[in-house]
Design an enzyme around this catalytic site. Sequence first.
Site, PDB file in Angstrom:
ATOM      1  N   HIS A   5      -7.887   2.867   3.547  1.00 13.55           N
ATOM      2  CA  HIS A   5      -7.671   3.675   4.577  1.00 13.55           C
ATOM      3  C   HIS A   5      -9.044   3.719   5.369  1.00 13.55           C
ATOM      4  O   HIS A   5      -9.351   4.128   6.683  1.00 13.55           O
ATOM      5  CB  HIS A   5      -7.109   5.015   4.277  1.00 13.55           C
TER       6      HIS A   5
ATOM      7  N   ASP B 143       1.002  -1.098   0.091  1.00 14.66           N
ATOM      8  CA  ASP B 143      -0.051  -0.162   0.227  1.00 14.66           C
ATOM      9  C   ASP B 143       0.810   1.364   0.186  1.00 14.66           C
ATOM     10  O   ASP B 143       2.073   1.121   0.328  1.00 14.66           O
ATOM     11  CB  ASP B 143      -0.890  -0.060   1.326  1.00 14.66           C
ATOM     12  N   SER B 144       0.146   2.319  -0.402  1.00 18.11           N
ATOM     13  CA  SER B 144       1.080   3.668  -0.219  1.00 18.11           C
ATOM     14  C   SER B 144       1.354   3.887   1.199  1.00 18.11           C
ATOM     15  O   SER B 144       2.332   4.543   1.461  1.00 18.11           O
ATOM     16  CB  SER B 144       0.177   4.722  -0.966  1.00 18.11           C
TER      17      SER B 144
ATOM     18  N   CYS C 136      -4.112  -1.487  -2.429  1.00 18.82           N
ATOM     19  CA  CYS C 136      -4.184  -0.075  -2.532  1.00 18.82           C
ATOM     20  C   CYS C 136      -5.355   0.064  -3.740  1.00 18.82           C
ATOM     21  O   CYS C 136      -4.819  -0.384  -5.140  1.00 18.82           O
ATOM     22  CB  CYS C 136      -2.876   0.624  -2.644  1.00 18.82           C
TER      23      CYS C 136
ATOM     24  N   GLU D 175      -4.438   9.206   8.237  1.00 20.03           N
ATOM     25  CA  GLU D 175      -2.811   8.870   8.645  1.00 20.03           C
ATOM     26  C   GLU D 175      -2.299   9.692   9.650  1.00 20.03           C
ATOM     27  O   GLU D 175      -1.220   9.367  10.026  1.00 20.03           O
ATOM     28  CB  GLU D 175      -2.096   9.223   7.051  1.00 20.03           C
TER      29      GLU D 175
HETATM   30  N1  DGL Z   1      -5.040   3.361   0.579  1.00 22.87           N
HETATM   31  C1  DGL Z   1      -4.915   3.724  -0.751  1.00 22.87           C
HETATM   32  C2  DGL Z   1      -6.024   3.193  -1.509  1.00 22.87           C
HETATM   33  O1  DGL Z   1      -6.680   2.249  -1.154  1.00 22.87           O
HETATM   34  C3  DGL Z   1      -4.706   5.259  -1.070  1.00 22.87           C
HETATM   35  C4  DGL Z   1      -4.214   5.921  -0.058  1.00 22.87           C
HETATM   36  C5  DGL Z   1      -3.526   7.280  -0.851  1.00 22.87           C
HETATM   37  O2  DGL Z   1      -3.999   8.098  -1.169  1.00 22.87           O
HETATM   38  O3  DGL Z   1      -2.300   6.716  -0.820  1.00 22.87           O
HETATM   39  O4  DGL Z   1      -6.640   3.848  -2.446  1.00 22.87           O
END
Ligand code: DGL
Length: 276
Positions: free
Chosen positions: A196, A11-12, A74, A160
């Site tokens: 998230h 994930d990011s 992600c 976050e």
């Molecule tokens: N958790 C990521 C998703 O599912 C995105 C979070 C980010 O913007 O980095 O899209």
Amino acid sequence: MQAISPIGVFDSGYGGLTVFKSIVQQLPQYDYLYLGDNARSPYGPRSFDTVYEYTLQCVQWFFAQGCPLVILACNTASAKALRTIQQHDLPKMPDSGNRVLGVIRPTTEIIGQFSQTGKVGILGTKGTVTSNSYPIEIEKFWPQLQVYQQACPMWVPLVENNEHNGDGADFFVQEYLQQLLAQDAEIDTLLLACTHYPLLHKKIQQYAPAGTRIVAQGDIVANSLVDYLQRHPQMEQRISKHALRHFYTTDDTRSFDEQASVFYGTAVQSQHLNLV
Ligand code: DGL
């Protein structure tokens, strides 16, 4: 590290841990490597090219660690990078047999089951929403379903920064839900199309109309992985099985360890990876 061939989960940042938690609950026997690209998160507002470049770099790192299978936990990376990696990059890596899977396909396969009105709202990052991946993929499985989308750019920063239980979260949860429901008041199913967002589940439930179905992806992706490994015994046999979990972050390990437990449910100890 002993020679292992784990499943890579990416994930990011922290969000993928909500999916990882479901995966290890259902498939505890395998070894896993989790990577959060926290130093470069959020991915949501970034361009197609940047998300692709970052994601490919992380996928290559997973392969170099011996992962035969990588899950992009992600939505933004799944929406903006997965197809190109599958169609353009993997074929250029001869004989590896390595695979990369995302979170959009397993979700779109079943999302229609949840709605009575046939109207579904997709809540995601700007990147996921503007890619149109969800409406395009849902159309293939559920052509009758009406799909509405809402970008929620403030939700990832709130989560976050551990502000998902604060008053700022109340404001922005109401704001984006109102914008979505203004498109059609009969939307009865909300898909949390960002890994998230499960941390905002309670607040979303609080401000959504009574009876709204709120769908998170963790169990959906885990079920789909169970099914994938049953259908691909060659891949299943390549994955090592010592129930090991290793965590990496491209940013500060202390902050990662403090935050990660909120998403993962138990304490983690991460190692630093320098990719930047
Ligand atoms: N958790 C990521 C998703 O599912 C995105 C979070 C980010 O913007 O980095 O899209």
